[in-house]
Every structure is written in C-alpha cells, then in structure tokens.
Design a protein around this motif. Structure first.
Motif, PDB file in Angstrom:
ATOM      1  N   HIS A   1      37.751  39.199  45.054  1.00  0.00           N
ATOM      2  CA  HIS A   1      37.045  38.925  43.800  1.00  0.00           C
ATOM      3  C   HIS A   1      37.252  37.464  43.414  1.00  0.00           C
ATOM      4  CE1 HIS A   1      36.755  38.792  39.332  1.00  0.00           C
ATOM      5  NE2 HIS A   1      35.639  39.437  39.609  1.00  0.00           N
ATOM      6  N   ILE A   2      36.187  36.811  42.970  1.00  0.00           N
ATOM      7  CA  ILE A   2      36.243  35.403  42.557  1.00  0.00           C
ATOM      8  C   ILE A   2      35.889  35.303  41.082  1.00  0.00           C
ATOM      9  CG2 ILE A   2      35.255  33.099  42.893  1.00  0.00           C
ATOM     10  CD1 ILE A   2      34.391  34.127  45.717  1.00  0.00           C
ATOM     11  N   ARG A   3      36.669  34.504  40.371  1.00  0.00           N
ATOM     12  CA  ARG A   3      36.354  34.172  38.983  1.00  0.00           C
ATOM     13  C   ARG A   3      36.239  32.657  38.917  1.00  0.00           C
ATOM     14  NH1 ARG A   3      39.013  36.712  33.601  1.00  0.00           N
ATOM     15  NH2 ARG A   3      37.517  35.781  32.183  1.00  0.00           N
ATOM     16  N   ALA A   4      35.166  32.172  38.272  1.00  0.00           N
ATOM     17  CA  ALA A   4      34.888  30.736  38.262  1.00  0.00           C
ATOM     18  C   ALA A   4      34.576  30.262  36.850  1.00  0.00           C
ATOM     19  CB  ALA A   4      33.714  30.434  39.184  1.00  0.00           C
ATOM     20  N   GLN A   5      35.001  29.039  36.563  1.00  0.00           N
ATOM     21  CA  GLN A   5      34.729  28.406  35.266  1.00  0.00           C
ATOM     22  C   GLN A   5      34.311  26.964  35.489  1.00  0.00           C
ATOM     23  OE1 GLN A   5      38.731  29.409  33.393  1.00  0.00           O
ATOM     24  NE2 GLN A   5      37.410  29.089  31.619  1.00  0.00           N
ATOM     25  N   ALA A   6      33.442  26.477  34.621  1.00  0.00           N
ATOM     26  CA  ALA A   6      33.060  25.061  34.583  1.00  0.00           C
ATOM     27  C   ALA A   6      32.584  24.779  33.160  1.00  0.00           C
ATOM     28  CB  ALA A   6      31.956  24.761  35.599  1.00  0.00           C
TER      29      ALA A   6
END
Length: 187
Positions: free
Chosen positions: A109-114
C-alpha cells in the motif's frame, strides 16, 4: 407508455451503460491485482530512486497534445519512507516544482502527499505496476480546478517506467498524460 417516458427511460439506460463501461471496461477499471503476477517486479524504493529523467506529453479533452514537458526528479528512500522532488519544464516555457512524500506499507500500500494534492493519494504496488489515485489542485493560472487523477506506472524490462495518467472533473475525462521515467544517464 408515452413516447416521452420511453425516450427518457431509453436515455437513462444508455447513460447507465456508458457509466458502467467507464467503470468496468475503461482505464479506471484496472486494478493493482491485474498485474500481481507480471514481471519485472516493480519496487518503488528501487526503481523510483536517485536522479530520474521524465519526458512526456499532456493531452487535452479533445485528444490533442496540449503540452509537452521534460522533468528532472530526485527520489530518496529511508526504509519505507521516501521523498521525490520534481522540476518540470514545459514547452510553453513555464516551470513547475512539486515535492512528494511517500509511505510504503509492508503489504504494498502506498500513501502519498504533495502541497498541491488535496488530502492524501492512495495506491498499491503489485507485480510490474504501481497505481495511485489522488486529487490535485491546478495552479491559479491554469484555473485552480481540483481534478481527480488516476496514475498507472508500468515497469519495462529495461528499467524504464511508462506512466499513464488520466485527469477527471466530475467524473468526466478532461486530460491524459503519457510519460517515460528512467534513471538519468540510462540510454
């Protein structure tokens, strides 16, 4: 049954089929599990790491090329936490910067923020593919709209990553991006 009612019911049936097709047979219908048995194995900590050259095109809602770009990425990982900076140069002369923060779960599982991502992006790495979904706010000079994004990245045998992204507003496709990503210095 009146002609008008029959027409409305027919139109609703066609609309329902179009929506169903869009969800079950088109680009958004892909699932990470579709690629679980495919090789080569895509590990974002290894394949999206270090200096990366990205080249691509963005298609507008009519299917015509709206923009071309070249970008320099720099990605670093410490265990399952990673960052990636992106420096885009568009054919118009415009530039854009973005800094991603990633967290990779042991289950893929990947969690990404920008900064321009509304909330968090979520996705998976499975087999030869990586999938992310997120909402992105366009810059004010591009209207400031918030678009739903579906990213699919596919690892090729030579280590190049093929990226296809679709942008939607109110569920309607308004753009698409196709790009390659490869380690800098690779042929």
């Amino acid at each position: 049954m009146s002609f008008f009612l029959a027409f409305v019911l027919g139109a609703l049936a066609v609309l329902a089929l179009a929506i169903l097709r869009g969800r079950m047979l088109a680009f958004p219908a892909q699932k990470a599990g579709d690629y679980a048995a495919k090789t080569p194995e895509f590990d974002i900590r290894r394949h999206i790491n270090g200096p990366i050259l990205c080249e691509g095109v963005i298609y507008g809602p009519t299917g015509r090329v709206a923009s071309r770009f070249v970008a320099d990425f720099e990605a670093r990982w410490e265990g399952n936490a990673g960052t990636m900076t992106e420096e885009f140069r568009y054919d118009s002369g415009a530039t854009q910067s973005r800094r991603w923060a990633f967290t990779l779960g042991n289950d893929g599982h990947i969690r990404a923020q920008a900064p321009d991502v509304v909330g968090y992006g979520e996705g998976w790495q499975r087999g030869s593919a990586v999938h992310l979904r997120y909402r992105i706010r366009l810059p004010e000079d591009a209207g400031g709209h918030v678009l739903d994004v579906i990213d699919w990245m596919y690892l090729m045998e030579n280590g190049t990553i093929m990226n296809r992204s679709q942008f939607r507003k109110f569920g309607i496709p308004v753009g698409e991006l196709v790009a390659t990503m490869r380690p800098k210095g690779a042929a």
